[in-house]
Design a protein around this motif. Structure first.
Motif, mmCIF file in Angstrom:
data_model
loop_
_atom_site.group_PDB
_atom_site.id
_atom_site.type_symbol
_atom_site.label_atom_id
_atom_site.label_comp_id
_atom_site.label_asym_id
_atom_site.label_seq_id
_atom_site.Cartn_x
_atom_site.Cartn_y
_atom_site.Cartn_z
ATOM 1 N N ALA A 35 -18.391 15.080 -70.622
ATOM 2 C CA ALA A 35 -17.444 16.307 -71.223
ATOM 3 C C ALA A 35 -17.463 16.194 -72.631
ATOM 4 N N GLN A 36 -17.353 17.595 -73.241
ATOM 5 C CA GLN A 36 -17.179 17.344 -74.755
ATOM 6 C C GLN A 36 -15.859 17.375 -75.485
ATOM 7 N N ASP A 37 -15.000 17.936 -74.482
ATOM 8 C CA ASP A 37 -13.548 17.836 -74.779
ATOM 9 C C ASP A 37 -12.594 17.906 -73.477
ATOM 10 N N MET A 38 -11.251 18.384 -73.517
ATOM 11 C CA MET A 38 -10.388 18.147 -72.584
ATOM 12 C C MET A 38 -9.805 19.681 -72.580
ATOM 13 N N VAL A 39 -9.598 20.257 -71.311
ATOM 14 C CA VAL A 39 -9.097 21.358 -71.117
ATOM 15 C C VAL A 39 -7.628 21.335 -70.676
ATOM 16 N N GLU A 40 -6.611 22.081 -71.053
ATOM 17 C CA GLU A 40 -5.378 22.169 -70.642
ATOM 18 C C GLU A 40 -5.183 22.748 -69.175
ATOM 19 N N VAL A 41 -4.432 22.011 -68.414
ATOM 20 C CA VAL A 41 -4.282 22.583 -66.806
ATOM 21 C C VAL A 41 -2.983 22.848 -66.836
ATOM 22 N N SER A 42 -2.699 24.142 -66.041
ATOM 23 C CA SER A 42 -1.394 24.670 -65.589
ATOM 24 C C SER A 42 -0.745 23.868 -64.425
ATOM 25 N N SER A 43 -1.336 23.316 -63.637
ATOM 26 C CA SER A 43 -0.741 22.641 -62.463
ATOM 27 C C SER A 43 -1.581 21.448 -61.815
ATOM 28 N N ALA A 44 -1.127 20.695 -60.986
ATOM 29 C CA ALA A 44 -1.904 19.586 -60.599
ATOM 30 C C ALA A 44 -1.317 19.428 -58.849
ATOM 31 N N GLN A 45 -2.303 19.256 -58.193
ATOM 32 C CA GLN A 45 -1.970 19.144 -56.797
ATOM 33 C C GLN A 45 -2.357 17.872 -56.391
ATOM 34 N N VAL A 134 -6.813 24.490 -63.616
ATOM 35 C CA VAL A 134 -5.719 23.688 -62.763
ATOM 36 C C VAL A 134 -6.548 22.288 -62.420
ATOM 37 N N ALA A 135 -5.834 21.490 -62.043
ATOM 38 C CA ALA A 135 -6.301 20.093 -61.466
ATOM 39 C C ALA A 135 -5.773 20.016 -59.896
ATOM 40 N N TRP A 136 -6.559 20.504 -59.002
ATOM 41 C CA TRP A 136 -6.092 20.441 -57.618
ATOM 42 C C TRP A 136 -7.122 19.326 -57.133
ATOM 43 N N SER A 137 -6.624 18.847 -56.060
ATOM 44 C CA SER A 137 -7.269 17.879 -55.405
ATOM 45 C C SER A 137 -7.863 18.388 -53.686
ATOM 46 N N GLU A 138 -7.052 18.933 -53.045
ATOM 47 C CA GLU A 138 -7.220 18.930 -51.575
ATOM 48 C C GLU A 138 -8.564 19.998 -51.354
ATOM 49 N N SER A 139 -9.406 19.467 -50.689
ATOM 50 C CA SER A 139 -10.646 20.449 -50.880
ATOM 51 C C SER A 139 -10.693 21.908 -50.323
ATOM 52 N N SER A 140 -9.744 22.194 -49.363
ATOM 53 C CA SER A 140 -9.641 23.739 -48.915
ATOM 54 C C SER A 140 -8.884 24.349 -50.195
ATOM 55 N N ALA A 141 -7.821 23.838 -50.806
ATOM 56 C CA ALA A 141 -6.937 24.407 -51.692
ATOM 57 C C ALA A 141 -7.798 24.580 -53.010
ATOM 58 N N THR A 153 -11.099 24.466 -61.154
ATOM 59 C CA THR A 153 -10.516 23.194 -60.942
ATOM 60 C C THR A 153 -11.730 22.503 -60.180
ATOM 61 N N ASN A 154 -12.029 21.334 -60.618
ATOM 62 C CA ASN A 154 -13.018 20.229 -60.060
ATOM 63 C C ASN A 154 -12.205 19.819 -58.793
ATOM 64 N N ARG A 155 -12.722 19.147 -57.845
ATOM 65 C CA ARG A 155 -12.022 18.555 -56.748
ATOM 66 C C ARG A 155 -11.708 17.173 -57.423
ATOM 67 N N GLU A 156 -10.318 17.206 -57.586
ATOM 68 C CA GLU A 156 -9.819 15.966 -58.168
ATOM 69 C C GLU A 156 -9.527 14.853 -57.282
ATOM 70 N N GLY A 157 -9.820 13.610 -57.572
ATOM 71 C CA GLY A 157 -9.520 12.458 -56.814
ATOM 72 C C GLY A 157 -7.862 12.214 -57.085
ATOM 73 N N GLY A 158 -7.425 11.261 -56.193
ATOM 74 C CA GLY A 158 -5.852 11.244 -56.216
ATOM 75 C C GLY A 158 -5.329 10.496 -57.795
ATOM 76 N N PRO A 159 -6.200 9.661 -58.194
ATOM 77 C CA PRO A 159 -5.899 9.219 -59.486
ATOM 78 C C PRO A 159 -6.182 10.053 -60.754
#
Ligand code: F3S
Length: 408
Positions: A35-45, A134-141, A153-159
């Motif tokens: 990644a070249q930089d960070m992106v601001e996310v508006s919510s996290a699941q 956004v940074a969401w985790s659950e695959s269907s969401a 969103t990528n599919r985030e892991g818990g951490p």
């Protein structure tokens, strides 16, 4: 990696150890994926909530963050847990499991994460719009956010989801980048679908065919009604993420990115996957037998409209086999206030909040034979829970629950 002044201050620990540690995780992740930089996310699941999945190591991990005074900077909410917080005792879950589960929820709440305990945050007002990160985790969401809402969103892991919640940032790679959102396969669905739940069968077949690709459905006819259409898209995305690792799909004439700028996501030379029939999926997802301990609907979690439709279909009949509808506590409360819960209880149906058939410890309830209308659940229940599983349409599942045996 380029970091903004705020991100540098987070990384240097100027706003506390938890934020520093969270930023270190995100920088390390960003380096792995260039990644070249960070992106601001508006919510996290936040996924990894069920004690069945994370166990004691998960509790230790979360306790550590709480000891560091971790606190979220953006709206953050939880994926389903292993029990219904209000009904676990009546349902027969053990006290030892419930204590651990409630501890996990409490630890997450201490960091400011809302106990929505649902995989359909978009039914609870969390509906990011097109191009919103956004940074969401659950695959269907994740699939729904990327595809139906056009968010990123990528599919985030818990951490990593927790780190994103604490910092409001995630590394800009994968599906946060426009160039990675192009379709990889053209999907030609040749068969006619008559039930929303059959879209899950298409999803099951497509997930197997494309793996972690990005399917473009060029001939898929979505149901006309809003309720069935949403239900079809939910179950389609959930199944593709279960049998494959699809996190984004495009549907001709429907999904927002495709409507906005088709050339940005579609090429003319894509390999074609033709789906002629759903029979092969049914053969894979419907095991043999008639014995039935439970019919479980609501994967992904049901909307209030879906619950109402189920109640209408059952009418004044009663179920001989257990029938669960899983949803969020917020939707269950709405259903209760409109009299639906009483009506369904009268028919022998239990509307379960906070959990689902895949992340709850079903075996501890002595359940072995389960009917589902979700291809994702039918995919996971045999492998994750050791269940004999029958896939059917919503109507077939309900008819079977009424009969007390699997009929199809
Ligand atoms: Fe949701 Fe559980 Fe299905 S988390 S998508 S109801 S497996």
């Amino acid at each position: 990696m380029h970091l903004s002044a705020i991100e540098k201050s987070l990384l240097e620990g100027e706003t506390g150890t938890a934020a520093k540690k969270a930023m270190e995780i995100l920088v390390a992740l960003g380096k792995i994926f260039h990644a070249q930089d960070m992106v601001e996310v508006s919510s996290a699941q936040i996924a990894g909530v069920s004690y069945q999945n994370i166990g004691d190591p998960g509790i230790e991990f979360l306790t550590h963050w709480v000891e560091l005074d971790a606190a979220v900077r953006i709206p953050a909410f939880m994926n389903p847990a292993g029990i219904d917080r209000n009904q676990w005792k009546q349902m027969g879950f053990s006290e030892s499991f419930a204590v651990k589960q409630l501890e996990i929820i409490s630890l997450l709440q201490k960091m400011g994460i809302a106990p929505t305990l649902s995989c359909t945050p978009y039914h609870l007002g969390h509906t990011p719009t097109i191009h919103e990160h956004v940074a969401w985790s659950e695959s269907s969401a994740v699939s729904y956010a990327n595809s139906v809402l056009g968010a990123r969103t990528n599919r985030e892991g818990g951490p990593s989801a927790l780190a994103a919640a604490i910092t409001g940032r995630t590394p800009r790679f994968g599906l946060h980048l426009q160039e990675n959102r192009r379709a990889t396969h053209r999907i030609d669905v040749k068969c006619k679908l008559t039930h929303a739940s059959e879209f899950g069968l298409i999803g099951y077949l497509v997930g197997k065919a494309v793996g972690n690709g990005i399917p473009y459905f060029c001939t898929l006819t979505l149901p006309e009604g809003e309720i069935d259409r949403t239900s079809a898209l939910k179950t389609l995305g959930a199944a593709m993420a279960a049998s494959g690792a699809v996190a984004l799909y495009h549907v001709h004439d429907f999904t927002p990115e495709l409507l906005e700028a088709p050339d940005a996501v579609i090429s003319s030379d894509l390999p074609v996957v033709a789906i002629d029939s759903i029979e092969q999926a049914i053969a894979s997802l419907r095991q043999q037998g008639t014995q039935l301990d439970l019919v479980a609907l609501g994967c992904p979690h049901s909307s209030i409209e879906q619950i109402r439709e189920i109640a209408e279909f059952i009418g004044d009949r009663t179920c001989k086999a257990k029938l669960w509808i899983t949803t969020s506590a917020a939707v269950r409360t709405i259903a209760a206030s409109s009299g639906l819960i009483d009506q369904l209880n009268h028919a022998g149906v239990n509307v379960i909040a906070d959990t689902c058939m895949v992340v709850a410890p079903l075996q501890s309830l002595d359940i072995k034979y389960v009917g589902v209308d979700s291809a994702k659940a039918a995919c996971y229940l045999p492998s994750h829970q050791g269940m004999t599983t029958y896939w059917g349409t919503t109507e077939q599942c309900i008819e079977s629950a009424i009969e007390g045996q699997w009929k199809f």
